[in-house]
Design an enzyme around this catalytic site. Structure first.
Site, short mmCIF file in Angstrom:
data_model
loop_
_atom_site.label_atom_id
_atom_site.label_comp_id
_atom_site.label_asym_id
_atom_site.label_seq_id
_atom_site.Cartn_x
_atom_site.Cartn_y
_atom_site.Cartn_z
N GLY A 154 0.82 -1.20 0.00
CA GLY A 154 0.00 0.00 0.00
C GLY A 154 0.86 1.25 0.00
O GLY A 154 2.06 1.21 0.29
N CYS A 155 0.23 2.38 -0.31
CA CYS A 155 0.97 3.64 -0.41
C CYS A 155 1.46 4.13 0.94
O CYS A 155 2.64 4.47 1.10
CB CYS A 155 0.12 4.70 -1.10
SG CYS A 155 -1.54 4.91 -0.41
N TYR A 156 0.59 4.17 1.93
CA TYR A 156 1.01 4.57 3.27
C TYR A 156 2.09 3.63 3.83
O TYR A 156 3.11 4.10 4.37
CB TYR A 156 -0.17 4.61 4.23
CG TYR A 156 -1.08 5.80 4.11
CD1 TYR A 156 -0.58 7.11 4.14
CD2 TYR A 156 -2.47 5.64 4.00
CE1 TYR A 156 -1.43 8.21 4.06
CE2 TYR A 156 -3.32 6.73 3.92
CZ TYR A 156 -2.80 8.01 3.95
OH TYR A 156 -3.64 9.10 3.87
#
Length: 345
Positions: A154-156
């Site tokens: 995921g990005c986070y």
């Protein structure tokens, strides 16, 4: 360079669009199929006018059917689909001996009970999650090389794991002290018409959300626990900011006894000096989203706060590139034995 036939399933979203942008300039890729249930029959340039006149601009979207995808001759398939839906495609594609790079959360979490806790539903294919490789090349490069199923991060999590992993692996931080605050552009929510993401709701406004248990916390803690060798529990608060793309993350943590700036700096150099997409800004630089948008770079900097005794770790990335499509293409390059920077620089 032999061309690798590639398909993108769910190519109509922001991550799918970014995959089209990157793959269309990739010299080793033959983009044989783009799928969308809503856009079947329309061409790339019709759906994404910015790609008019470019490579694959006349490629037409097809129905999102596993049989049709397999019939295209694709050997590698990117899944740019919501969690839950991705598993419906991954299982038959893996059974058909295709390589799958999944951008959803379906295969990132190894513990089915943790997936249930954070996503509020049963894991959709725990047997595939068990064999998947977490697609962060800076950490799992060797496993990615021979993987059939890559669970792209995921990005986070990317923005938090990259600065924290080498320090926890060397036990340079007290894990119980870690607090992560992240700010993300609105594209991180996907191409959706929800009220919360309308222009009037987001513009000139900053707000925290999913407090205190954002879904991405599950994979953050999973990977930090892998680094530390024991269970790690951290605080994570994401914020929505009125920009299109980009993530800025600030991490506060107490160093282990005897650990100072010199040791932190050395750990980062040892871990990332030869990584093409990790830019170390050191003890004085400040990561800025404007310097990473539309790139696959993640910029990392660090400080020591003598007043509190804490370390402050900083990172910035593009949520759609290093946080999604770019990282997935980076994994493709690793899997195919190509230079890792191909189509990404």
């Amino acid at each position: 360079m032999n061309l690798e036939p590639v398909a993108v399933v769910g190519a109509s979203g922001y991550s799918g669009e970014e995959l089209v942008r990157l793959l269309s300039r990739h010299p080793g890729v033959d983009l044989v199929a783009l799928t969308s249930r809503q856009l079947a029959g329309q061409t790339v340039e019709t759906v994404f006018p910015k790609f008019a006149g470019l490579r694959y601009s006349q490629l037409a979207f097809i129905e999102s059917s596993v049989d049709k995808i397999v019939a295209t001759g694709a050997r590698t398939v990117f899944l740019a689909l919501p969690h839950g839906v991705a598993a419906e495609y991954a299982k038959p594609l893996v059974d058909a001996k295709l390589r799958v790079i999944d951008l959803s959360a379906d295969f990132r979490i190894k513990d089915a009970a943790v997936y249930q806790e954070f996503y509020g539903e049963a894991a959709h294919a725990p047997e595939l999650a068990a064999i998947s490789v977490y697609g962060l090349p800076e950490i799992y490069r060797e496993q990615i090389r021979n993987a059939q199923l890559v669970a792209s991060p995921g990005c986070y999590p990317t923005s938090a794991i990259v600065p924290l992993y080498p320090l926890l692996k060397r036990r340079m931080l007290k894990p119980e002290s870690i607090i992560i605050n992240s700010l993300s552009g609105v594209s991180g929510a996907g191409r959706t018409a929800k009220v919360d993401y309308l222009y009037v709701e987001c513009n000139e406004s900053v707000r925290a959300y999913s407090v205190p248990k954002h879904r991405h916390l599950a994979e953050i803690e999973q990977e930090l626990s892998n680094a530390y060798g024991e269970d790690v529990t951290v605080s994570f608060v994401p914020h929505l900011i009125p920009v299109n793309r980009g993530i800025a993350t600030t991490i506060h943590a107490t160093p282990a006894d005897g650990i100072g700036l010199a040791e932190i700096s050395q750990a980062y150099k040892e871990a990332y000096a030869n990584e093409p997409f990790v830019r170390l800004l050191g003890e004085k630089g400040t990561p800025d989203t404007k310097n990473v948008t539309f790139t696959n770079f993640i910029d990392v900097a660090w400080r020591h706060d003598p007043r509190t005794g804490r370390m402050v770790l900083l990172s910035a990335e593009d949520n759609l590139v290093k946080g999604a499509a770019g990282q997935a293409v980076q994994s493709l390059n690793v899997m195919c034995g190509w230079p890792e920077t191909t189509a990404l620089l």
